[in-house]
Design a protein around this motif. Structure first.
Motif, short mmCIF file in Angstrom:
data_model
loop_
_atom_site.label_atom_id
_atom_site.label_comp_id
_atom_site.label_asym_id
_atom_site.label_seq_id
_atom_site.Cartn_x
_atom_site.Cartn_y
_atom_site.Cartn_z
N TYR A 174 48.91 -0.93 -49.87
CA TYR A 174 49.01 -1.65 -48.59
C TYR A 174 47.95 -1.19 -47.60
CZ TYR A 174 52.90 -4.42 -50.12
OH TYR A 174 53.65 -5.33 -50.80
N LYS A 175 47.59 0.07 -47.70
CA LYS A 175 46.51 0.55 -46.83
C LYS A 175 45.22 -0.22 -47.14
CE LYS A 175 44.71 4.80 -44.92
NZ LYS A 175 44.22 6.13 -45.24
N SER A 176 45.01 -0.48 -48.43
CA SER A 176 43.77 -1.15 -48.83
C SER A 176 43.73 -2.63 -48.41
CB SER A 176 43.55 -1.02 -50.34
OG SER A 176 44.39 -1.94 -51.03
N ILE A 177 44.91 -3.26 -48.30
CA ILE A 177 44.87 -4.69 -47.92
C ILE A 177 45.18 -4.93 -46.44
CG2 ILE A 177 45.44 -5.52 -50.26
CD1 ILE A 177 48.26 -6.20 -49.12
N LYS A 178 45.68 -3.92 -45.75
CA LYS A 178 46.04 -4.11 -44.34
C LYS A 178 44.79 -4.14 -43.47
CE LYS A 178 50.73 -2.46 -43.54
NZ LYS A 178 51.61 -1.38 -43.08
N ASP A 179 44.72 -5.17 -42.62
CA ASP A 179 43.64 -5.24 -41.64
C ASP A 179 44.18 -4.64 -40.34
OD1 ASP A 179 41.79 -5.83 -39.74
OD2 ASP A 179 41.82 -8.01 -40.04
N THR A 180 43.81 -3.41 -40.03
CA THR A 180 44.42 -2.73 -38.88
C THR A 180 43.88 -3.24 -37.54
OG1 THR A 180 42.81 -0.97 -39.23
CG2 THR A 180 45.03 -0.57 -40.03
N THR A 181 42.81 -4.05 -37.59
CA THR A 181 42.29 -4.59 -36.33
C THR A 181 42.97 -5.91 -35.96
OG1 THR A 181 40.54 -5.82 -37.45
CG2 THR A 181 40.01 -3.58 -36.75
N ASP A 182 43.75 -6.44 -36.91
CA ASP A 182 44.42 -7.72 -36.70
C ASP A 182 45.50 -7.60 -35.62
OD1 ASP A 182 45.57 -10.18 -36.87
OD2 ASP A 182 45.90 -10.13 -39.05
N LYS A 183 45.38 -8.40 -34.56
CA LYS A 183 46.36 -8.34 -33.47
C LYS A 183 47.62 -9.14 -33.82
CE LYS A 183 43.88 -6.53 -29.75
NZ LYS A 183 42.77 -6.08 -30.55
N THR A 184 47.51 -9.99 -34.82
CA THR A 184 48.67 -10.79 -35.24
C THR A 184 48.89 -10.60 -36.75
OG1 THR A 184 47.26 -12.74 -35.65
CG2 THR A 184 48.26 -12.55 -33.47
N PRO A 185 49.24 -9.38 -37.13
CA PRO A 185 49.35 -9.08 -38.57
C PRO A 185 50.53 -9.78 -39.24
CG PRO A 185 50.18 -7.24 -37.28
CD PRO A 185 49.60 -8.22 -36.29
N ILE A 186 50.33 -10.16 -40.48
CA ILE A 186 51.44 -10.68 -41.26
C ILE A 186 52.41 -9.54 -41.57
CG2 ILE A 186 50.20 -12.60 -42.36
CD1 ILE A 186 49.81 -10.70 -44.81
N SER A 187 53.62 -9.90 -42.01
CA SER A 187 54.61 -8.87 -42.38
C SER A 187 54.35 -8.49 -43.84
CB SER A 187 56.02 -9.42 -42.22
OG SER A 187 56.22 -9.83 -40.89
N TYR A 188 53.44 -7.54 -44.01
CA TYR A 188 53.01 -7.17 -45.35
C TYR A 188 54.18 -6.85 -46.28
CZ TYR A 188 48.21 -6.96 -43.70
OH TYR A 188 46.99 -7.30 -43.20
N GLY A 189 54.11 -7.42 -47.47
CA GLY A 189 55.10 -7.09 -48.50
C GLY A 189 56.45 -7.77 -48.34
N LEU A 190 56.60 -8.60 -47.31
CA LEU A 190 57.90 -9.18 -46.99
C LEU A 190 58.51 -9.98 -48.15
CD1 LEU A 190 59.87 -9.54 -44.48
CD2 LEU A 190 58.88 -11.83 -44.29
N ASN A 191 57.69 -10.72 -48.88
CA ASN A 191 58.22 -11.61 -49.91
C ASN A 191 57.62 -11.31 -51.27
OD1 ASN A 191 55.65 -12.52 -49.28
ND2 ASN A 191 56.15 -14.67 -49.68
N ALA A 192 57.56 -10.04 -51.61
CA ALA A 192 56.95 -9.73 -52.90
C ALA A 192 57.55 -8.49 -53.54
CB ALA A 192 55.45 -9.52 -52.72
N LYS A 193 57.51 -8.50 -54.86
CA LYS A 193 57.83 -7.30 -55.63
C LYS A 193 56.50 -6.67 -56.02
CE LYS A 193 60.02 -5.87 -59.97
NZ LYS A 193 60.97 -6.20 -61.05
N VAL A 194 56.41 -5.37 -55.90
CA VAL A 194 55.16 -4.70 -56.24
C VAL A 194 55.29 -4.04 -57.62
CG1 VAL A 194 53.52 -2.89 -55.58
CG2 VAL A 194 54.59 -4.31 -53.82
N VAL A 195 54.36 -4.40 -58.50
CA VAL A 195 54.40 -3.88 -59.87
C VAL A 195 53.01 -3.44 -60.30
CG1 VAL A 195 56.30 -5.41 -60.52
CG2 VAL A 195 53.94 -6.15 -60.90
N LYS A 196 52.93 -2.85 -61.48
CA LYS A 196 51.63 -2.51 -62.02
C LYS A 196 51.33 -3.44 -63.19
CE LYS A 196 50.59 2.02 -61.60
NZ LYS A 196 50.63 3.40 -62.11
#
Ligand code: ZN
Length: 673
Positions: free
Chosen positions: A205-227
């Motif tokens: 999530y660190k790699s995909i998060k845009d920390t400058t975004d003033k209107t960020p999406i709710s990261y990971g809200l609708n997903a399962k994380v797998v390898k």
């Protein structure tokens, strides 16, 4: 993260629900383990227009279709366990009074209630009270067609898996683990992550998060994380993605509901929600949330989607939830009064001015009547909701806040006469105080917590709420509670005509401290720490005030006849302490001060005094009250004329608990077919 749950079995009050004389509504449905199942009334449904009734009907269908999603999110074996147990339960021809069958029935009822094999509140795996031998024999006796075997799976390998899932207490012991210092992903049995470590998830999530975004999406809200092939990826919940079969049915019913939308604004947000379910795009979800938050004219409204993140130790993925409701017009006058004074309360808050909102936007509050509970709200349900959860949407577009009064009325109705307050309150003075004022004080607490508390305050620029990690939910709930507690003592409430008596707030103060320090321990097993976010919040608030008020003897433990009580000696000083702590918790949130948040929760909100715990459990067990309650829904059926036109929607209440659960498994189970 914005919901209010009822505090232990606390409200021991006179009825506020109105009932027709001689036509007593039966609230009690079932009782097992630590659970009491109730039913609730839906007053006012008959008075809705035919079009509104149809809207409610299709929205309830959309809500019920999501049931399996939540069950699967909670643990990947849950649906198989449920199906297998239901197959045994409904086909069993042997002695139904045998210990094994009784044990299986109890376990199945627990699994239904928790939407899985872990307790809905403690998150611990249930302990079965039937033998593995009995279970294995029953499964063997079932035809293969009745069992949820995976493709190519033999019965014996299936039994092996189920045995481990149900009977091995160390396997998947906890659905959500919040213990500090452990890998919270690998030690949690929920199905939101698979084959990944906490480090890998955080790095992803660190790699995909845009920390400058003033209107960020709710990261990971609708997903399962797998390898997949050694790479961390998201499996998105959407039509054509994960949970497609259920989401497709939800969408079909939303489309039907849209035909009866009360206005263009409502039509637009239903369409946007459909777009979100089809694309899985979290930007679209934000657009939907904005449309939904801004549409306040319609009477019928609903929650349907991946909403609260308590089920995720990293507070990202939303548990699927559904609720359909309509406005309780008379009772809404109170919340309108509260919310129209939002700026007054924000200004009067004891927090640093840097963390205050200069312009509190669009806090709309209403009292609602729930028409259906589903997913994460069923059978255990909140009494208040404040959404959307996205911080920037809340500050720019406002939020909707609701108090669910037909549910609180049902709680009050059954709590009447349990003897709870007589047992635990310090003296008749406190018992009387609560008898007199608690119904109203509780409602105000919920109003202030939901309409204003969660919506209050602001983040410092560039600070991400995710910084608080596993303490985020606890601190947020504490913040909203403290906001409510602090302002309840404001004479403004008398001025507004909401409170008639200046002592009203004291009933809530006493209940809150008694619950936070003593009676909520009835929900914890001996030897365990406090884990659930709302319980931790109530504990750290109460404990902090106790410790910091010691010099002035604000709160006191008193022993009498071998029983421990709490007494509040100085309500005004307690009010000041609530204010001080509110200022600190707001600072922690606004600055994203993880270390201070952790210290606050770990020092005051987690540990339990084993002596007092034991005593409280003993006193409580004598009262024979179920510590947890939940609800069955009414049933809705379409009435059609000879040409097939819908002429009415009928509501009925008679259904039993097992009956409803089995019906839902038959009619609303798109992920098990
Ligand atoms: Zn809350």
């Amino acid at each position: 993260m914005k919901k209010t749950l009822i505090a232990a079995a606390l409200v021991a009050l006179a009825s506020t629900a109105t009932m027709a004389q001689g036509n007593k509504f039966d609230y009690n449905v079932d009782r097992f383990a630590d659970i009491q199942v109730l039913r609730y009334q839906v007053p006012g449904f008959e008075q809705l227009s035919l079009s509104q009734k149809k809207l409610v009907y299709y929205l309830t269908e959309a809500a019920l279709q999501g049931r399996d999603i939540l069950t699967d999110q909670n643990c990947k074996y849950n649906l198989q366990v449920r199906q297998t147990l239901e197959a045994i339960y409904t086909s069993y021809k042997g002695n139904k009074n045998s210990a094994d069958f009784k044990g299986l029935e109890k376990y199945l009822k627990q699994v239904w209630f928790a939407n899985g094999i872990h307790h809905h509140y403690s998150k611990d795996k249930f302990t079965p009270e039937f033998s593995q031998k009995f279970f294995d024999a029953r499964v063997k006796a079932l035809p293969k067609s009745k069992l949820p075997l995976a493709k190519g799976q033999t019965k014996s390998s299936f039994i092996k898996v189920m045995d481990r899932v149900i009977f091995d207490k160390n396997f998947m012991a906890k659905s959500v683990n919040l213990a500090a210092g452990q890998d919270l992903i690998t030690t949690s049995a929920n199905n939101l992550y698979e084959g990944v470590t906490q480090k890998e998830v955080e790095a992803y999530y660190k790699s995909i998060k845009d920390t400058t975004d003033k209107t960020p999406i709710s990261y990971g809200l609708n997903a399962k994380v797998v390898k997949e092939n050694g790479k961390v990826v998201e499996k998105v919940y959407k039509v054509g993605g994960l949970y497609s079969a259920a989401i497709t049915k939800i969408v079909a019913n939303l489309k039907e509901a849209m035909k009866y939308a009360e206005n263009e604004g409502q039509k637009a947000y239903i369409q946007k929600l459909i777009d979100f379910y089809v694309t899985g795009s979290l930007r679209t979800f934000d657009e939907y949330s904005i449309l939904w938050a801004q549409e306040t004219k319609s009477d019928v409204d609903f929650v349907n989607g991946f909403i609260e993140n308590y089920g995720d130790p990293l507070s990202m993925t939303g548990s699927w939830e559904g609720m359909v409701n309509f406005r309780n017009k008379a009772a809404s006058e109170r919340t309108t009064l509260v919310s129209s004074n939002a700026q007054y309360f924000e200004d009067a808050s004891p927090v640093d001015s840097r963390f205050k909102k200069q312009n509190v936007k669009g806090v709309s509050a209403k009292v609602i009547t729930a028409a259906i509970l589903a997913g994460d709200s069923y059978p255990s349900t909140p009494i208040g909701i404040n959404l959307p959860n996205s911080n920037w949407i809340r500050s720019q577009y406002g939020s909707k806040s609701v108090t669910i009064e037909n549910i609180t009325d049902a709680y009050d109705e059954v709590a009447n006469g349990t003897g709870f307050n007589d047992e635990f309150a310090y003296s008749d003075v406190e018992v009387e105080l609560m008898k007199k004022y608690l119904t109203l004080a509780d409602k105000l607490h919920t109003d202030l917590h939901e309409c204003l508390g969660h919506a209050s305050g602001q983040m410092l620029p560039g600070v991400d709420v995710g910084l608080l990690k596993n303490y985020r939910s606890t601190l947020e709930e504490g913040r909203a509670d403290l906001f409510a507690l602090y302002h309840m003592a404001d004479p403004k409430l008398i001025e507004l005509g909401i409170f008639k008596d200046k002592d009203t707030y004291k009933a809530e103060y006493y209940k809150y401290i008694m619950n936070g320090l003593l009676t909520q321990l009835t929900r914890i097993e001996p030897g365990k720490d406090i884990e659930e976010a709302h319980m931790r919040n109530r504990k750290f608030v109460s404990e902090w005030c106790y410790q910091h008020g010691k010099a002035d003897n604000v709160i006191e433990y008193v022993k009498r006849d071998g029983k421990t009580y709490v007494r509040i000696n100085d309500y005004e000083k307690l009010h000041e302490l609530f204010g001080k702590l509110l200022a600190e918790v707001q600072r922690i949130k606004s600055e994203g001060d993880f270390e201070a948040g952790k210290a606050l929760v770990e020092t005051y909100g987690v540990k339990v005094d084993p002596e007092i715990h034991k005593e409280i459990l003993e006193r409580y067990s004598k009262l024979d009250i179920a510590p947890y309650k939940g609800f069955v829904n009414p049933s809705y059926t379409l009435v059609k004329d000879k040409k097939g036109n819908i002429t009415d929607v009928k509501i009925t209440y008679g259904e039993g608990y097992a009956q409803q659960m089995l019906r839902y498994s038959r009619d609303y189970s798109p992920l098990t077919k």
